[in-house]
Design a protein around this motif. Structure first.
Motif, PDB file in Angstrom:
ATOM      1  N   MET A   1       1.337  -1.113   0.428  1.00 24.60           N
ATOM      2  CA  MET A   1      -0.277  -0.378   0.146  1.00 24.60           C
ATOM      3  C   MET A   1       1.447   0.881   0.188  1.00 24.60           C
ATOM      4  SD  MET A   1      -3.696   0.417   2.654  1.00 24.60           S
ATOM      5  CE  MET A   1      -3.727   2.493   2.643  1.00 24.60           C
ATOM      6  N   GLU A   2       0.904   2.165  -1.048  1.00 18.89           N
ATOM      7  CA  GLU A   2       1.497   3.326  -0.989  1.00 18.89           C
ATOM      8  C   GLU A   2       0.896   4.093   0.139  1.00 18.89           C
ATOM      9  OE1 GLU A   2       0.864   7.291  -3.042  1.00 18.89           O
ATOM     10  OE2 GLU A   2      -0.335   6.311  -4.517  1.00 18.89           O
ATOM     11  N   GLU A   3       2.012   5.091   0.644  1.00 18.00           N
ATOM     12  CA  GLU A   3       2.292   5.567   2.348  1.00 18.00           C
ATOM     13  C   GLU A   3       2.407   6.953   1.250  1.00 18.00           C
ATOM     14  OE1 GLU A   3       5.298   7.093   5.442  1.00 18.00           O
ATOM     15  OE2 GLU A   3       6.074   4.916   4.985  1.00 18.00           O
ATOM     16  N   ARG A   4       0.578   7.673   2.209  1.00 19.33           N
ATOM     17  CA  ARG A   4       0.795   8.753   1.534  1.00 19.33           C
ATOM     18  C   ARG A   4       1.373   9.464   2.889  1.00 19.33           C
ATOM     19  NH1 ARG A   4      -4.264   8.940  -1.680  1.00 19.33           N
ATOM     20  NH2 ARG A   4      -4.936   7.146  -1.562  1.00 19.33           N
ATOM     21  N   PRO A   5       1.336  10.866   2.470  1.00 15.54           N
ATOM     22  CA  PRO A   5       2.150  12.226   3.150  1.00 15.54           C
ATOM     23  C   PRO A   5       1.732  12.854   4.133  1.00 15.54           C
ATOM     24  CG  PRO A   5       2.297  13.160   0.555  1.00 15.54           C
ATOM     25  CD  PRO A   5       1.256  11.791   0.558  1.00 15.54           C
ATOM     26  N   SER A   6       1.902  13.533   5.016  1.00 17.00           N
ATOM     27  CA  SER A   6       1.404  13.886   5.991  1.00 17.00           C
ATOM     28  C   SER A   6       0.530  15.273   5.784  1.00 17.00           C
ATOM     29  CB  SER A   6       2.693  14.431   7.118  1.00 17.00           C
ATOM     30  OG  SER A   6       2.586  15.642   6.742  1.00 17.00           O
ATOM     31  N   VAL A   7      -0.871  15.730   6.395  1.00 19.60           N
ATOM     32  CA  VAL A   7      -1.323  16.172   5.552  1.00 19.60           C
ATOM     33  C   VAL A   7      -0.749  17.790   5.579  1.00 19.60           C
ATOM     34  CG1 VAL A   7      -3.411  18.087   6.876  1.00 19.60           C
ATOM     35  CG2 VAL A   7      -3.613  15.752   6.951  1.00 19.60           C
ATOM     36  N   LEU A   8       0.828  17.627   6.379  1.00 22.36           N
ATOM     37  CA  LEU A   8       0.899  19.884   6.457  1.00 22.36           C
ATOM     38  C   LEU A   8       1.926  19.590   5.307  1.00 22.36           C
ATOM     39  CD1 LEU A   8       2.438  22.126   7.156  1.00 22.36           C
ATOM     40  CD2 LEU A   8       4.132  20.534   8.501  1.00 22.36           C
ATOM     41  N   MET A   9       2.632  17.894   4.647  1.00 30.22           N
ATOM     42  CA  MET A   9       3.283  18.450   3.620  1.00 30.22           C
ATOM     43  C   MET A   9       2.436  18.235   2.401  1.00 30.22           C
ATOM     44  SD  MET A   9       6.507  18.366   4.409  1.00 30.22           S
ATOM     45  CE  MET A   9       7.217  18.119   2.791  1.00 30.22           C
ATOM     46  N   SER A  10       1.207  17.645   2.071  1.00 32.23           N
ATOM     47  CA  SER A  10       0.583  17.934   0.953  1.00 32.23           C
ATOM     48  C   SER A  10      -0.463  19.520   1.174  1.00 32.23           C
ATOM     49  CB  SER A  10      -1.326  16.880   1.087  1.00 32.23           C
ATOM     50  OG  SER A  10      -0.408  15.493   1.458  1.00 32.23           O
ATOM     51  N   TYR A  11      -1.120  19.313   2.221  1.00 30.12           N
ATOM     52  CA  TYR A  11      -0.392  21.366   2.041  1.00 30.12           C
ATOM     53  C   TYR A  11      -0.137  22.125   1.352  1.00 30.12           C
ATOM     54  CZ  TYR A  11      -1.870  26.282   3.946  1.00 30.12           C
ATOM     55  OH  TYR A  11      -2.207  27.225   4.185  1.00 30.12           O
ATOM     56  N   LEU A  12       1.237  22.316   1.960  1.00 28.55           N
ATOM     57  CA  LEU A  12       2.531  22.793   1.058  1.00 28.55           C
ATOM     58  C   LEU A  12       2.905  22.471  -0.132  1.00 28.55           C
ATOM     59  CD1 LEU A  12       4.844  22.012   4.609  1.00 28.55           C
ATOM     60  CD2 LEU A  12       3.740  24.448   3.956  1.00 28.55           C
ATOM     61  N   ARG A  13       2.761  21.149  -0.564  1.00 29.78           N
ATOM     62  CA  ARG A  13       2.695  20.672  -2.172  1.00 29.78           C
ATOM     63  C   ARG A  13       2.353  21.445  -2.901  1.00 29.78           C
ATOM     64  NH1 ARG A  13       5.044  15.698  -3.732  1.00 29.78           N
ATOM     65  NH2 ARG A  13       4.800  16.800  -5.334  1.00 29.78           N
ATOM     66  N   VAL A  14       0.019  21.425  -2.320  1.00 28.89           N
ATOM     67  CA  VAL A  14      -1.293  21.970  -3.087  1.00 28.89           C
ATOM     68  C   VAL A  14      -0.875  23.739  -3.633  1.00 28.89           C
ATOM     69  CG1 VAL A  14      -3.453  22.370  -2.721  1.00 28.89           C
ATOM     70  CG2 VAL A  14      -2.537  20.118  -2.371  1.00 28.89           C
TER      71      VAL A  14
END
Length: 157
Positions: A1-14
């Motif tokens: 299963m693919e490991e998802r980035p943290s909410v903070l990292m996802s937010y920063l990337r978006v």
């Protein structure tokens, strides 16, 4: 299963992706990102007092006032006194800005809407709801920090 980035990292990337698109779009108009942000708010919300414009852009009144000075020199914004209260000065985008904005090749909201259109309606609703909740949470935290003045994030109760 693919490991998802943290909410903070996802937010920063978006936000990084969105900032790049905004910069590319408004760079074509020879505007800085803060100038474009002010004009974007004015274009969407109409004439606003400096204090409201500062709040909407997350900037200080003095910062927004300086940005508006430069936008006025470029002919893209104007200040007008309120007819009802002469102490209040409204800022609005000019017709010159609207024409310039229409000529820009990339429409940022159109770009993001076309991306969102590839999602199912349920996924779009889920993203919108999550962003709405995050925005409310961050706004509440900002108000709490301003009231407390301690700079600490609110504790879970």
């Amino acid at each position: 299963m693919e490991e998802r980035p943290s909410v903070l990292m996802s937010y920063l990337r978006v936000t990084q992706h969105m900032s790049q698109q905004f910069r590319a779009h408004f760079g074509k108009l020879n505007l800085t990102f803060p100038q474009a942000l002010v004009l974007n708010v004015l274009g969407e919300e109409g004439p606003l007092p400096i204090s409201v414009l500062a709040e909407r852009t997350g900037s200080a009144n003095s910062t927004v006032s300086g940005i508006v000075d430069r936008l006025e020199r470029l002919g893209l914004a104007r200040r007008e006194r309120s007819e009802h209260d002469r102490r209040v000065i409204y800022v609005s985008a000019t017709e010159q800005y609207r024409l310039l904005h229409q000529k820009a090749a990339t429409d940022v909201s159109g770009y993001f809407n076309s991306l969102l259109d590839t999602m199912t309606p349920e996924d779009r609703a889920m993203v919108a709801e999550a962003l709405y909740k995050l925005d409310n949470l961050l706004s509440t935290a900002e108000r709490t920090v301003r009231l407390d003045g301690d700079g600490e994030a609110p504790q879970k109760r």
